[in-house]
Motif scaffolding. Structure first.
Motif, short mmCIF file in Angstrom:
data_model
loop_
_atom_site.label_atom_id
_atom_site.label_comp_id
_atom_site.label_asym_id
_atom_site.label_seq_id
_atom_site.Cartn_x
_atom_site.Cartn_y
_atom_site.Cartn_z
N LYS A 86 0.84 -1.20 0.00
CA LYS A 86 0.00 0.00 0.00
C LYS A 86 0.88 1.24 0.00
O LYS A 86 1.99 1.25 0.54
N ILE A 87 0.33 2.31 -0.60
CA ILE A 87 1.02 3.58 -0.67
C ILE A 87 0.65 4.39 0.56
O ILE A 87 -0.53 4.49 0.93
N THR A 88 1.62 4.95 1.20
CA THR A 88 1.40 5.78 2.38
C THR A 88 2.46 6.87 2.41
O THR A 88 3.27 6.98 1.48
N THR A 89 2.41 7.70 3.44
CA THR A 89 3.39 8.77 3.59
C THR A 89 4.13 8.60 4.91
O THR A 89 3.67 7.90 5.81
N PHE A 90 5.26 9.28 4.97
CA PHE A 90 6.06 9.32 6.20
C PHE A 90 6.13 10.78 6.62
O PHE A 90 6.98 11.54 6.15
N PRO A 91 5.22 11.22 7.49
CA PRO A 91 5.15 12.65 7.83
C PRO A 91 6.44 13.21 8.42
O PRO A 91 6.72 14.39 8.29
N GLY A 92 7.22 12.36 9.07
CA GLY A 92 8.45 12.85 9.70
C GLY A 92 9.43 13.43 8.71
O GLY A 92 10.29 14.25 9.07
N GLN A 93 9.36 13.03 7.44
CA GLN A 93 10.28 13.54 6.42
C GLN A 93 9.54 14.10 5.21
O GLN A 93 10.16 14.36 4.18
N SER A 94 8.22 14.24 5.31
CA SER A 94 7.39 14.79 4.22
C SER A 94 7.66 14.04 2.92
O SER A 94 7.95 14.63 1.87
N LYS A 95 7.59 12.70 2.96
CA LYS A 95 7.82 11.89 1.77
C LYS A 95 6.78 10.77 1.72
O LYS A 95 6.24 10.36 2.75
N TYR A 96 6.52 10.33 0.51
CA TYR A 96 5.60 9.20 0.37
C TYR A 96 6.41 7.95 0.06
O TYR A 96 7.52 8.02 -0.47
N GLN A 97 5.85 6.79 0.41
CA GLN A 97 6.55 5.53 0.24
C GLN A 97 5.55 4.40 0.12
O GLN A 97 4.36 4.60 0.35
N MET A 98 6.05 3.22 -0.20
CA MET A 98 5.21 2.04 -0.36
C MET A 98 5.61 1.03 0.71
O MET A 98 6.79 0.69 0.85
N VAL A 99 4.65 0.59 1.49
CA VAL A 99 4.87 -0.47 2.47
C VAL A 99 4.63 -1.79 1.75
O VAL A 99 3.50 -2.09 1.35
#
Length: 522
Positions: A86-99
């Motif tokens: 699933k596609i999600t974001t990592f708010p701590g670094q303002s980036k999106y990523q895929m788990v």
């Protein structure tokens, strides 16, 4: 200036970040992404961070530790894969990523390309060279098997070994599929090699690495570098029995022998006991028959040879006859020899009567007395000659002669000393005369005498003699050397405009008049 009222909603950083996170997760949900693996990072936490990329974009991905331990294949840079998650974001670094929840190669072609690249790399290191391979033992006492302890493979191997030739079998339990299978198989091979000969656990004479058939993904653990290097480094001969007859892995190339199946590995490892016993019995019968045939042949040859030999009495007849002849001649020879020696003794005894011996003794005594007298006279004469020579030497060594010789030596030494003094004085006078001549020559060549006649030497500020007026500039500082001292001067005319004299204080440059017989230098 007052703030302008606005109806735009105001959010905190966390609110906007988590709002974006929910929006992306709702919009994309569960997706499958195809791409090439780029950067891969494995921190100590056990998670895997990687990049999925194509020719226009890069997507960051993360595989959590629980999922990473269950992957069929391990991520490797350059491998084309299909990632599910699933596609999600990592708010701590303002980036999106895929788990990523699952990772599989993008078809068998990607794995085969990776496999071929790894094969070339390991082959270049010489891990597949034929000269590295060791021969298998013909009849091992202990066999080590690296495989799963619960599968059908180990039962087939044990059953086949028990049927053919029962030996001691050690099983090193490993996983034959999954993320840790490669490391466990490599540890199993190295573990068997670490056993000591004569230890509590017997060291195997042969190692079998076995697994049943499967897809290329299922067998991928046996293509890992750790497994191939462990197989190549093994000091114990190793048989690879991975998959079915058509399945090939890199461990097959590094092993000493490849078996088509695990059962085939057991058949290669040990012979059939019944066949060995039958072969031993057959060879024993052949040996016994051959030995009997050999002994019979030698017996026949011995009989034939003995039949051709003459009888013992015929062999001894001629020597016995020669012995009898010699015995008869011996008696006559002894009698003749005894008579000859008796005659010789009688002749010698006739010449050695007491009268003859007395005459010889008397003559020898007289010869001895004559020789003694001659030796005594010769000794007396020699002593007299030596005494005369000694007396002559003593006469020459009187105190008066020694005193005379000493006085003569003193006179010679005194005469030599006088000659040395005269020679020294003469040489000293010659050296003084030469020195005076050189001093006069030096004085005649020195420019000091020229200065005494009324001339002068003009030097520039650097102390260099001036030989031409063109070398002097107007106002240049000069020094004039006369016979009785040196004067400082300044050029009133020269080759250029006047310059300020390089002096440390005011001086009267033209206060001295030239001599009557000396020209003006300026």
């Amino acid at each position: 200036m007052a703030d302008t009222p606005s109806n735009v909603a105001e959010f905190s950083v966390s609110e906007i970040s988590f709002s974006i996170k929910r929006t992306m997760e709702d919009a994309f949900g569960y997706v499958r992404v195809r791409g090439e693996l780029g950067r891969i990072s494995r921190p100590g936490s056990g998670h895997i961070y990687l990049d999925l990329k194509d020719d226009r974009a890069v997507l960051s991905g993360v595989i959590w530790r629980g999922v990473a331990s269950k992957l069929k294949i391990q991520p490797e840079q350059g491998l084309e894969v299909i990632a599910t998650g699933k596609i999600t974001t990592f708010p701590g670094q303002s980036k999106y990523q895929m788990v990523i929840d699952a990772l599989e190669p993008a078809g068998a072609g990607a794995l085969m390309a990776l496999l071929e690249e790894r094969k070339k790399k390991l082959a270049a290191e010489g891990l597949f060279a034929e000269e590295r391979k060791r021969p298998l033992p013909s009849l091992p006492n202990v066999i080590g098997v690296v495989t799963s302890p619960t599968g059908a493979v180990i039962r087939d191997i044990l059953h086949r070994i028990s049927d053919r030739f029962p030996v001691h079998v050690l099983v090193w339990p490993v996983r034959v599929q999954g993320e840790t299978s490669g490391a466990e198989v490599a540890n199993g091979i190295r573990g068997f090699n670490a056993f000591q000969t004569g230890g509590t656990i017997p060291r195997p004479d042969l190692v079998i690495v076995a697994r049943g058939g499967g897809s290329i993904e299922d067998l991928w653990g046996f293509n890992e570098e750790a497994v191939v290097r462990a197989a190549a480094e093994s000091q114990i001969p190793l048989i690879s029995a991975v998959g079915h007859e058509t399945d090939w892995t890199l461990i097959d190339l590094a092993a000493d022998l490849r078996a088509p199946t695990p059962t085939g590995a057991a058949e290669i490892a040990v012979p059939v006991k019944a066949e060995l016993m039958s072969m031993v019995d057959d060879r024993a019968r052949r040996l016994s028959t051959g030995l009997q045939r050999f002994v019979g042949s030698r017996r026949t040859e011995l009989r034939a040879a003995s039949a051709a030999l003459p009888a013992p009495r015929d062999l001894l007849a001629l020597p016995r006859q020669r012995f009898d002849t010699a015995a008869n001649s011996l008696e006559r020879g002894l009698i003749v020899n005894t008579k000859h020696h008796r005659s010789t003794y009688q002749n010698a005894s006739a010449r050695l009567s007491p009268i003859v011996l007395t005459r010889l003794s008397t003559k020898a005594r007289q010869d001895l007395l004559v020789a003694g007298d001659r030796q005594q006279r010769a000794l007396s004469v020699g002593i007299a000659q030596k005494r005369q020579a000694f007396d002559a030497i003593v006469a020459r060594l009187t105190p008066s002669r020694l005193s005379q010789h000493t006085a003569l030596s003193k006179e010679r030494v005194t005469g030599l000393g006088d000659r040395l003094d005269r020679a020294y004085l003469t040489q000293l006078k010659d050296s003084a005369a030469k020195l005076d001549g050189l001093q006069k020559l030096l004085k005649s060549l020195s420019y000091k005498d020229v200065l005494a006649r009324g001339y002068a030497v003009v030097r520039d500020a650097d102390g260099q003699p001036i030989r031409s007026t063109s070398a002097v500039e107007t106002g240049a500082a000069l020094s004039v050397e006369l016979a009785d001292g040196t004067l400082d001067a300044v050029a009133m005319s020269g080759s250029s405009a006047p310059k300020k004299p390089k002096t440390t204080g005011p001086k009267k440059a033209a206060s001295h008049k030239p001599a009557a017989d000396q020209g003006n230098l300026f």
